[in-house]
Design an enzyme around this catalytic site. Structure first.
Site, PDB file in Angstrom:
ATOM      1  N   ASP A  47      68.779  17.617   9.442  1.00 23.72           N
ATOM      2  CA  ASP A  47      70.050  18.349   9.612  1.00 23.72           C
ATOM      3  C   ASP A  47      69.790  19.848   9.680  1.00 23.72           C
ATOM      4  O   ASP A  47      70.250  20.555  10.582  1.00 23.72           O
ATOM      5  CB  ASP A  47      70.964  17.993   8.435  1.00 23.72           C
ATOM      6  CG  ASP A  47      72.380  18.497   8.638  1.00 23.72           C
ATOM      7  OD1 ASP A  47      72.723  18.804   9.794  1.00 23.72           O
ATOM      8  OD2 ASP A  47      73.134  18.578   7.657  1.00 23.72           O
ATOM      9  N   TYR A  74      71.588  12.408   0.938  1.00 23.91           N
ATOM     10  CA  TYR A  74      72.999  12.261   1.310  1.00 23.91           C
ATOM     11  C   TYR A  74      73.624  11.027   0.663  1.00 23.91           C
ATOM     12  O   TYR A  74      74.837  10.973   0.481  1.00 23.91           O
ATOM     13  CB  TYR A  74      73.146  12.123   2.830  1.00 23.91           C
ATOM     14  CG  TYR A  74      73.069  13.413   3.608  1.00 23.91           C
ATOM     15  CD1 TYR A  74      71.904  14.155   3.650  1.00 23.91           C
ATOM     16  CD2 TYR A  74      74.175  13.868   4.321  1.00 23.91           C
ATOM     17  CE1 TYR A  74      71.819  15.321   4.368  1.00 23.91           C
ATOM     18  CE2 TYR A  74      74.104  15.037   5.056  1.00 23.91           C
ATOM     19  CZ  TYR A  74      72.938  15.754   5.071  1.00 23.91           C
ATOM     20  OH  TYR A  74      72.856  16.914   5.792  1.00 23.91           O
ATOM     21  N   ASP A  89      69.815  22.607  13.188  1.00 28.34           N
ATOM     22  CA  ASP A  89      70.688  23.797  13.281  1.00 28.34           C
ATOM     23  C   ASP A  89      69.819  25.015  13.576  1.00 28.34           C
ATOM     24  O   ASP A  89      70.173  25.868  14.385  1.00 28.34           O
ATOM     25  CB  ASP A  89      71.460  24.018  11.970  1.00 28.34           C
ATOM     26  CG  ASP A  89      72.872  23.428  12.017  1.00 28.34           C
ATOM     27  OD1 ASP A  89      73.033  22.378  12.684  1.00 28.34           O
ATOM     28  OD2 ASP A  89      73.791  23.999  11.396  1.00 28.34           O
ATOM     29  N   ASP A 127      58.834  23.526   5.011  1.00 27.83           N
ATOM     30  CA  ASP A 127      58.942  24.996   4.998  1.00 27.83           C
ATOM     31  C   ASP A 127      58.125  25.589   6.147  1.00 27.83           C
ATOM     32  O   ASP A 127      58.582  26.485   6.857  1.00 27.83           O
ATOM     33  CB  ASP A 127      58.553  25.576   3.635  1.00 27.83           C
ATOM     34  CG  ASP A 127      57.376  24.837   2.968  1.00 27.83           C
ATOM     35  OD1 ASP A 127      56.880  23.855   3.571  1.00 27.83           O
ATOM     36  OD2 ASP A 127      56.958  25.237   1.868  1.00 27.83           O
ATOM     37  N   LYS A 175      58.002  16.998   2.656  1.00 23.16           N
ATOM     38  CA  LYS A 175      57.635  17.933   1.590  1.00 23.16           C
ATOM     39  C   LYS A 175      56.768  17.141   0.617  1.00 23.16           C
ATOM     40  O   LYS A 175      57.072  16.971  -0.575  1.00 23.16           O
ATOM     41  CB  LYS A 175      58.928  18.466   0.931  1.00 23.16           C
ATOM     42  CG  LYS A 175      58.740  19.598  -0.034  1.00 23.16           C
ATOM     43  CD  LYS A 175      58.327  20.916   0.610  1.00 23.16           C
ATOM     44  CE  LYS A 175      58.079  21.974  -0.446  1.00 23.16           C
ATOM     45  NZ  LYS A 175      57.319  23.128   0.065  1.00 23.16           N
TER      46      LYS A 175
HETATM   47  C1  LIG Z   1      79.480  16.960   7.022  1.00 18.63           C
HETATM   48  C2  LIG Z   1      78.070  16.437   6.907  1.00 18.63           C
HETATM   49  C3  LIG Z   1      78.064  15.011   6.701  1.00 18.63           C
HETATM   50  C4  LIG Z   1      77.395  16.988   8.097  1.00 18.63           C
HETATM   51  C5  LIG Z   1      76.043  16.497   8.443  1.00 18.63           C
HETATM   52  O1  LIG Z   1      75.179  16.416   7.683  1.00 18.63           O
HETATM   53  C6  LIG Z   1      75.796  16.123   9.830  1.00 18.63           C
HETATM   54  O2  LIG Z   1      76.625  16.164  10.712  1.00 18.63           O
HETATM   55  O3  LIG Z   1      74.732  15.769  10.090  1.00 18.63           O
END
Ligand SMILES: CC(C)CC(=O)C(=O)O
Ligand SMILES: NC(=O)C1=CN([C@@H]2O[C@H](COP(=O)(O)OP(=O)(O)OC[C@H]3O[C@@H](n4cnc5c(N)ncnc54)[C@H](O)[C@@H]3O)[C@@H](O)[C@H]2O)C=CC1
Length: 728
Positions: A246, A142, A250, A222, A190
């Site tokens: 992240d 990121y 989800d 994985d 990984k």
């Molecule tokens: C829009 C991104 C920064 C979203 C993300 O990676 C998060 O909320 O963890």
């Protein structure tokens, strides 16, 4: 406590879900006596549109000055569909995490038993899942540099970089967390491909020596993605880098039923930000359909992580569970009968406020609850003796007597039983006035103990009159005691104790025995002046306490009667209790915590002044009656109590559905009718810790409920009548 909370609602559903958390935090503040100040700041697309910056300096300053940050979500289709946009909402979120040093993102994954079927996974696989993902938040791909496009545009590149320092600070958090939990830590990486992952492994290995009791394992990302679905119960704490965390969380939301319910805390060395894990879900924006639980549970995390308010956090969670149990959930969980985003927030905040309008237990003031949550002390310690001595004195003030008032660890019924077994012998004639459930109980009790009880039946909703009592006494000149109830809870009916006591004293030598359980603290009462011999009350009534204590005032006559009494009494012996009371003691282990609370509650009554307390009850009772009548409801009693107002349900209104709406939508609990009047009347309490606003609340809630069941009435008429009653 006082706390400043920065609110960054952001985009899409951000504002609507955040509004629900604020509602919930406000309810927590009201119930537990905290002051939360909310100040809004711009972030995301909303900030770009206003100030061309997704994380403006003013927002950063606000965050730094706040005790905690509540974040919604950022992201907007306008930017999502324009890959060339130079300034993007998400940049605001990333910059914010970086500059505020929020390097760990804590994401608890826990199933709620109430909604297991919302997950597509099998029940046995997900029931009891409870693990936490520690996601590194300010490093990795990121943030890695270089990132961008080649000059000819044919190539794009991101970099993933991690320093040992960055890895270590997430691992320290995760190891420490695992130590406090099931002591299992899984590092997800990984390492078979990525150099950064191999560094994570190296640091974790080195560090594990310091956490010998934590079982450390490694999983490739994985495989982890599959294991999460296959056997999620194997996990306790997972720690992983930014991107993997992240994505995996989800995925984990599928275990819990919806992405909309997962919360998180982003924490650093000094600041903490609380955010649902979902995004701005633009398709749902403004439609009142997004699930607010991710945000509300993030607020719960704020209460425990930032403010150490564990009881308050537990209360939020209980509210969330209650909403799920009641099916008050959005379409992602309850597709067939969903409620809106704001309804979920209303339900939970009402649950938290949980306004009791029942004539016992009655609401307990926060300062009393707080007193009772202090560490326990021994009942022979001087600190406790001091408290008990003060309680004995305050009780004399409350009952308006110079005589002893003893404290029993039992309910009010136990207190009445103590008077019977202590003052009478088998065969003694006892007159019991039965005008409701409690009068009936005293008659039954007398019958059992002395075998010689006279029942004086009074129609429910009416009170015994002095002439009638005179006749009864003339018919039973040998009566040894007369039991009657000052405020009959089941019928909301008050008896004129002064007049009845006068008649008894004039026409009989029987002891005047008053059930003052729902009257003391609401109705004017003078134990000495009115010539009462015993009067009993319970802690959970006008004394604003939980149930568990009976307080019994005893006259000289009553004490004399005890000398001759032969009924067996041990735990409930008034004689023993009076003897102990004289030495500021109790004969048996007292309910220490309750007595400490009672001390606080009695101080509150003394500060207000007992005459003012009586006047307040009169004012509230009058306003409540006026409000109900203005709504077209008829009052049940012709001699209304100041403690509780019983009202006939309007014709055509069915009690169960009426009560369900009051309780579930408005968070108001009133008492049902009893016996023959179940489903016909309901009872509203104004006994104890109530004020003018409470009466407006309960009558407002009645209006809401009548409206919801389509019962005709003039909207606002009840509330207006209550208001007028106070203001005129
Ligand atoms: C829009 C991104 C920064 C979203 C993300 O990676 C998060 O909320 O963890
Ligand atoms: N922390 C943040 O602010 C995040 C922002 N984003 C941004 O959000 C925007 C939308 O991204 P998406 O990938 O669609 O992710 P998203 O998380 O907004 O939505 C994905 C799906 O999850 C479900 N969902 C999410 N939140 C829900 C809620 N509260 N109630 C019920 N269902 C819910 C919906 O089915 C939705 O279609 C993008 O602009 C993205 O950049 C995405 C993730 C995190």
């Amino acid at each position: 406590m006082n706390a400043n909370i920065a609110v960054l609602e952001g985009d899409g559903i951000g504002p609507e879900v955040t509004a629900q958390s604020i509602k919930v935090l406000q309810a927590i503040g009201k119930r537990f006596g905290h002051q939360f100040m909310f100040v809004n700041g711009l972030v995301g697309a909303a900030a770009i549109r206003q100030v061309s910056d997704p994380f403006p300096e003013a927002t950063e300053t606000l965050c730094r000055r706040s005790d905690a940050i509540l974040f919604g979500a950022v992201g907007d289709p306008e930017f999502d569909s324009n890959p060339k946009a130079k300034i993007r909402p998400e940049q605001g979120l990333l910059r914010m995490r970086q500059v505020l040093g929020l390097y760990n993102n804590i994401r608890p994954i826990m199933t709620f038993s109430e909604i297991l079927e919302a997950s597509p996974l099998k029940r046995e696989r997900i029931e009891g899942v409870d693990f936490i993902v520690v996601r590194e938040l300010t490093g990795g791909i990121y943030f890695g540099k270089p990132q961008g496009r080649s000059e000819n545009g044919e190539l794009a590149f991101d970099s993933c970089a991690y320093s040992k320092y960055e890895i270590a600070r997430s691992l320290i958090y995760a190891f420490t967390l695992a130590q406090k939990r099931q002591k299992r830590l899984t590092v997800v990486d990984k390492a078979n491909v990525l150099a950064t992952s191999r560094l994570w492994r190296e640091v974790a290995h080195d560090m594990s020596k310091n956490y010998a009791e934590v079982e450390l394992s490694f999983l490739f990302v994985d495989n982890a993605a599959m294991q999460l679905i296959l056997n999620p119960k194997q996990f306790d704490v997972i720690v992983t880098e930014n991107m993997f965390g992240d994505i995996l969380t989800d995925e984990a939301s599928v275990i819990t039923g919806s992405l909309g319910i997962l919360p998180s805390a982003s924490i650093g060395d000094s600041l903490a930000l609380y955010e649902p894990i979902h995004g701005s879900y633009p398709q749902a924006s403004g439609k009142n359909i997004a699930n607010p639980l991710g945000s509300i549970l993030s607020a719960e995390m704020m209460l425990s992580y930032s403010f150490n308010l564990m009881k308050e956090a537990a209360c939020v969670r209980a509210g969330v569970q209650a909403s799920l149990k009641a099916g008050k959930t959005t379409a992602d969980i309850n597709a067939s009968k969903p409620v809106g985003t704001s309804e979920v927030g209303d339900f939970i905040s009402n649950y938290i406020l949980n306004s009791l309008f029942t004539p016992g237990p009655t609401p307990v003031p926060e300062r009393v609850t707080l007193k009772m949550s202090e560490p326990i002390i021994h009942h022979r310690n001087p600190e406790f003796v001091e408290i008990l001595t003060r309680v004995h004195q305050s009780l004399k003030y409350l009952f308006r007597t110079n005589r002893p008032v003893v404290v029993f660890t039992c309910s009010g019924t136990g207190g009445v039983e103590a008077t019977m077994v202590s003052m009478f012998s088998y065969g003694d004639k006892i007159i019991a006035v039965n005008g409701g459930k409690f009068g009936e109980r005293w008659f039954d009790m007398a019958k059992k103990y002395t075998g010689n009880a006279v029942e004086v039946k009074v129609e429910w909703g009416k009170s015994i009159q002095p002439e009638e009592m005179k006749k009864v006494l003339e018919a039973h000149p040998d009566a040894k005691g007369v039991y009657f109830t000052h405020s009959e809870t089941s019928t909301g009916t008050a008896t004129d104790v002064k007049a009845i006591s006068e008649i008894i004293q004039k026409h009989s030598s029987a002891l005047v025995c008053v059930d003052g359980i729902t009257a003391i603290g609401a109705h004017e009462f003078h134990f000495d002046e009115w010539g009462v011999d015993v009067c009993v009350t319970g802690s959970q009534k006008g004394l604003m306490m939980p149930p568990g204590l009976a307080l019994v005032a005893v006259s000289e006559q009553a004490e004399k009667a005890m000398e001759k009494a032969t009924l067996p009494a041990y735990y409930l012996s008034l004689k023993k209790a009076i003897k102990a009371q004289a030495k500021e003691d109790t004969p048996f282990t007292p309910a220490v915590t309750l007595i400490i609370g009672l001390d606080e509650a009695l101080q509150m009554i003394k500060v207000e002044g007992i005459e003012n307390v009586w006047k307040r009850h009169q004012r509230l009772a009058h306003a409540c009656r006026t409000g109900c009548e203005a709504l077209g409801m008829k009052l049940f009693s012709n001699s209304p109590s100041l403690a509780v107002t019983p009202v006939w349900l309007p014709s055509g209104v069915e009690w169960k559905s009426f009560n369900k709406i009051l309780k579930q939508d408005m968070g108001i609990t009133v008492a049902a009718g009893q016996d023959d009047f179940l489903g016909k009347i309901f009872r509203i309490s104004h006994l104890g810790f109530y004020d003018e606003l409470d009466m407006l609340t309960v009558v407002g809630a009645l209006e809401f409920t009548l409206k919801k069941i389509n019962h005709p009435f003039t909207v606002g008429s009840g509330v207006a009548a209550v208001q007028k009653a106070f203001l005129n």
